[in-house]
Design a protein around this motif. Structure first.
Motif, PDB file in Angstrom:
ATOM      1  N   ILE A  73       0.853  -1.029   0.191  1.00 18.33           N
ATOM      2  CA  ILE A  73      -0.080   0.422   0.299  1.00 18.33           C
ATOM      3  C   ILE A  73       0.886   0.776   0.164  1.00 18.33           C
ATOM      4  O   ILE A  73       0.648   1.757  -0.275  1.00 18.33           O
ATOM      5  CB  ILE A  73      -1.136  -0.140   0.981  1.00 18.33           C
ATOM      6  N   VAL A  74       1.756   1.456   0.982  1.00 18.23           N
ATOM      7  CA  VAL A  74       2.749   2.586   1.127  1.00 18.23           C
ATOM      8  C   VAL A  74       3.438   2.599  -0.315  1.00 18.23           C
ATOM      9  O   VAL A  74       3.783   3.945  -0.973  1.00 18.23           O
ATOM     10  CB  VAL A  74       3.209   2.817   2.641  1.00 18.23           C
ATOM     11  N   MET A  75       4.198   1.516  -0.914  1.00 19.56           N
ATOM     12  CA  MET A  75       5.126   1.931  -2.587  1.00 19.56           C
ATOM     13  C   MET A  75       4.469   1.975  -2.844  1.00 19.56           C
ATOM     14  O   MET A  75       4.899   2.933  -3.854  1.00 19.56           O
ATOM     15  CB  MET A  75       5.921   0.396  -1.836  1.00 19.56           C
ATOM     16  N   LEU A  76       3.290   1.322  -3.540  1.00 18.63           N
ATOM     17  CA  LEU A  76       2.648   1.672  -4.637  1.00 18.63           C
ATOM     18  C   LEU A  76       1.919   3.126  -4.822  1.00 18.63           C
ATOM     19  O   LEU A  76       1.139   3.389  -5.594  1.00 18.63           O
ATOM     20  CB  LEU A  76       1.725   0.651  -4.657  1.00 18.63           C
ATOM     21  N   ALA A  77       1.589   3.120  -3.643  1.00 23.35           N
ATOM     22  CA  ALA A  77       0.401   4.799  -3.656  1.00 23.35           C
ATOM     23  C   ALA A  77       1.292   5.906  -3.295  1.00 23.35           C
ATOM     24  O   ALA A  77       0.398   7.019  -3.975  1.00 23.35           O
ATOM     25  CB  ALA A  77      -0.667   4.500  -2.031  1.00 23.35           C
ATOM     26  N   ALA A  78       2.348   5.835  -2.952  1.00 17.83           N
ATOM     27  CA  ALA A  78       3.499   7.017  -2.597  1.00 17.83           C
ATOM     28  C   ALA A  78       3.581   8.066  -4.192  1.00 17.83           C
ATOM     29  O   ALA A  78       3.286   9.534  -3.873  1.00 17.83           O
ATOM     30  CB  ALA A  78       4.903   6.294  -2.311  1.00 17.83           C
ATOM     31  N   ALA A  79       3.364   7.624  -5.909  1.00 16.66           N
ATOM     32  CA  ALA A  79       4.351   7.878  -6.468  1.00 16.66           C
ATOM     33  C   ALA A  79       2.301   9.028  -6.943  1.00 16.66           C
ATOM     34  O   ALA A  79       2.693  10.306  -7.210  1.00 16.66           O
ATOM     35  CB  ALA A  79       3.712   7.265  -7.689  1.00 16.66           C
ATOM     36  N   ARG A  80       1.453   8.701  -7.177  1.00 15.44           N
ATOM     37  CA  ARG A  80       0.568   9.392  -6.936  1.00 15.44           C
ATOM     38  C   ARG A  80      -0.058   9.927  -5.475  1.00 15.44           C
ATOM     39  O   ARG A  80      -0.560  11.883  -6.610  1.00 15.44           O
ATOM     40  CB  ARG A  80      -0.928   8.416  -7.233  1.00 15.44           C
ATOM     41  N   THR A  81       0.496  10.230  -4.789  1.00 11.25           N
ATOM     42  CA  THR A  81      -0.180  10.764  -3.811  1.00 11.25           C
ATOM     43  C   THR A  81       0.817  12.391  -4.053  1.00 11.25           C
ATOM     44  O   THR A  81       0.625  13.455  -4.304  1.00 11.25           O
ATOM     45  CB  THR A  81       0.550  10.015  -2.490  1.00 11.25           C
ATOM     46  N   LEU A  82       2.328  12.002  -4.325  1.00  8.86           N
ATOM     47  CA  LEU A  82       3.400  12.992  -4.543  1.00  8.86           C
ATOM     48  C   LEU A  82       2.621  13.608  -5.791  1.00  8.86           C
ATOM     49  O   LEU A  82       2.662  15.379  -5.372  1.00  8.86           O
ATOM     50  CB  LEU A  82       5.073  12.194  -5.465  1.00  8.86           C
ATOM     51  N   ARG A  83       2.515  12.962  -6.874  1.00  4.64           N
ATOM     52  CA  ARG A  83       1.896  13.840  -7.998  1.00  4.64           C
ATOM     53  C   ARG A  83       0.983  14.927  -7.826  1.00  4.64           C
ATOM     54  O   ARG A  83       0.497  15.429  -9.020  1.00  4.64           O
ATOM     55  CB  ARG A  83       1.513  12.412  -8.619  1.00  4.64           C
ATOM     56  N   ARG A  84       0.320  13.937  -7.001  1.00  4.31           N
ATOM     57  CA  ARG A  84      -0.915  14.618  -6.881  1.00  4.31           C
ATOM     58  C   ARG A  84      -0.933  16.271  -5.306  1.00  4.31           C
ATOM     59  O   ARG A  84      -1.455  16.817  -4.911  1.00  4.31           O
ATOM     60  CB  ARG A  84      -2.506  14.343  -6.455  1.00  4.31           C
ATOM     61  N   GLY A  85       0.025  16.321  -5.266  1.00  2.12           N
ATOM     62  CA  GLY A  85       0.680  17.327  -3.883  1.00  2.12           C
ATOM     63  C   GLY A  85       0.056  17.423  -3.249  1.00  2.12           C
ATOM     64  O   GLY A  85       0.074  18.200  -1.875  1.00  2.12           O
ATOM     65  N   GLU A  86      -0.295  15.546  -2.422  1.00  2.00           N
ATOM     66  CA  GLU A  86      -0.880  15.310  -1.149  1.00  2.00           C
ATOM     67  C   GLU A  86      -0.345  14.811   0.151  1.00  2.00           C
ATOM     68  O   GLU A  86      -0.205  14.139   0.688  1.00  2.00           O
ATOM     69  CB  GLU A  86      -1.610  14.688  -1.423  1.00  2.00           C
ATOM     70  N   HIS A  87       1.167  14.921  -0.598  1.00  3.11           N
ATOM     71  CA  HIS A  87       2.251  14.522   0.579  1.00  3.11           C
ATOM     72  C   HIS A  87       2.345  15.550   1.726  1.00  3.11           C
ATOM     73  O   HIS A  87       1.754  16.499   1.725  1.00  3.11           O
ATOM     74  CB  HIS A  87       3.344  14.645  -0.185  1.00  3.11           C
ATOM     75  N   LEU A 178      -0.242  19.942 -10.201  1.00  3.74           N
ATOM     76  CA  LEU A 178      -1.393  18.896 -10.252  1.00  3.74           C
ATOM     77  C   LEU A 178      -2.344  18.523  -9.409  1.00  3.74           C
ATOM     78  O   LEU A 178      -2.792  17.371  -9.230  1.00  3.74           O
ATOM     79  CB  LEU A 178      -1.645  17.799 -11.174  1.00  3.74           C
ATOM     80  N   GLY A 179      -2.033  19.057  -8.324  1.00  6.20           N
ATOM     81  CA  GLY A 179      -2.909  18.978  -6.693  1.00  6.20           C
ATOM     82  C   GLY A 179      -3.969  19.748  -6.921  1.00  6.20           C
ATOM     83  O   GLY A 179      -5.138  19.638  -8.274  1.00  6.20           O
ATOM     84  N   LYS A 180      -5.107  19.773  -5.603  1.00  2.00           N
ATOM     85  CA  LYS A 180      -6.216  19.845  -6.158  1.00  2.00           C
ATOM     86  C   LYS A 180      -7.124  21.209  -6.909  1.00  2.00           C
ATOM     87  O   LYS A 180      -5.775  22.310  -6.641  1.00  2.00           O
ATOM     88  CB  LYS A 180      -6.677  20.653  -4.594  1.00  2.00           C
ATOM     89  N   SER A 181      -7.715  20.752  -7.306  1.00  2.00           N
ATOM     90  CA  SER A 181      -7.978  22.370  -8.307  1.00  2.00           C
ATOM     91  C   SER A 181      -8.820  23.258  -7.166  1.00  2.00           C
ATOM     92  O   SER A 181      -9.287  23.439  -6.061  1.00  2.00           O
ATOM     93  CB  SER A 181      -9.462  21.843  -8.764  1.00  2.00           C
ATOM     94  N   ALA A 182      -8.678  24.553  -7.288  1.00  2.00           N
ATOM     95  CA  ALA A 182      -8.970  26.100  -6.922  1.00  2.00           C
ATOM     96  C   ALA A 182     -10.460  26.078  -7.017  1.00  2.00           C
ATOM     97  O   ALA A 182     -11.061  26.993  -6.075  1.00  2.00           O
ATOM     98  CB  ALA A 182      -7.721  26.666  -7.005  1.00  2.00           C
ATOM     99  N   ASP A 183     -10.696  25.805  -7.884  1.00  2.00           N
ATOM    100  CA  ASP A 183     -12.065  25.857  -8.260  1.00  2.00           C
ATOM    101  C   ASP A 183     -13.079  25.318  -7.119  1.00  2.00           C
ATOM    102  O   ASP A 183     -14.207  25.894  -7.148  1.00  2.00           O
ATOM    103  CB  ASP A 183     -12.827  25.476  -9.528  1.00  2.00           C
ATOM    104  N   HIS A 184     -12.871  24.157  -7.467  1.00  2.00           N
ATOM    105  CA  HIS A 184     -13.977  23.509  -6.835  1.00  2.00           C
ATOM    106  C   HIS A 184     -13.310  22.575  -5.872  1.00  2.00           C
ATOM    107  O   HIS A 184     -14.058  21.839  -4.956  1.00  2.00           O
ATOM    108  CB  HIS A 184     -14.955  21.889  -7.981  1.00  2.00           C
ATOM    109  N   GLY A 185     -12.307  22.208  -5.125  1.00  2.00           N
ATOM    110  CA  GLY A 185     -11.269  21.733  -4.668  1.00  2.00           C
ATOM    111  C   GLY A 185     -12.100  20.383  -4.550  1.00  2.00           C
ATOM    112  O   GLY A 185     -11.842  19.472  -3.451  1.00  2.00           O
TER     113      GLY A 185
END
Length: 191
Positions: A73-87, A178-185
């Protein structure tokens, strides 16, 4: 309403757009496996609790499997989490910076993540190779070959490195994250 997403997409160029598509697909696949692993862990733990307290027959292998799934879970989810700015970050400080300083902070953070990803790839591959050569198995009831489990480190590291390269490239090019959109959260998992 200004179309900043369309303008940013035109500025990012074909190479970054192609990298983004590849990283998005791979990180999405990693997240799908991580999500399935999380659901499987939940089911296994629930089943083990029922078996232990209702039937007094606790399965001894569930804790081991859930531990292995947690690594996946940790190793495979880290990339998407980083990409979306959620680290994890110090938003209180970063939010006070100018836009240019924020982008450079993001670039340095992506560079640091890239270094860690390289360590995971190199050391993970070396450790898995050594474990395979020595024929090591896990302790406990299952006795699985450890090299298979250790391969999660270089695989997760490779995914994380690709995501870090994309985040770094976007920051240096002055493109929006590529994080959260400011328009709609709502989370925006761009190109």
């Amino acid at each position: 309403m200004v179309d900043t997403h369309g303008a940013a997409q035109r500025r990012e160029g074909p190479a970054l757009r192609a990298l983004g598509l590849v990283v998005r697909a791979l990180a999405g696949a990693g997240m799908a496996v991580a999500a399935a692993s999380l659901l499987l862990s939940l089911c296994l733990i629930g089943w083990a609790v029922v078996m232990r307290y209702v039937f007094n027959a606790a399965p001894v292998w569930v804790d081991e499997v859930v531990g292995f799934l947690l690594v996946a879970i940790v190793m495979l989810a880290a990339a998407r989490t980083l990409r979306r700015g959620e680290h994890i970050g110090v938003d209180l400080l970063v939010d006070r910076l100018s836009l240019r300083a924020r982008r450079w902070t993001q670039a340095w953070a992506a560079l640091a993540v890239g270094v860690v990803a390289c360590v995971l790839i190199i050391n993970g591959w070396g450790t898995a190779s050594l474990a395979r050569m020595l024929g090591l198995v896990t302790e406990g009831n299952l006795e699985w070959p450890t090299w298979m489990l250790m391969l999660l480190m270089p695989v997760g590291g490779a995914l994380l490195l690709l995501a870090a390269i994309e985040v770094f490239w976007r920051a240096v090019a002055g493109l929006p994250a590529l994080g959260k959109s400011a328009d709609h959260g709502q989370p925006k998992d761009g190109p």
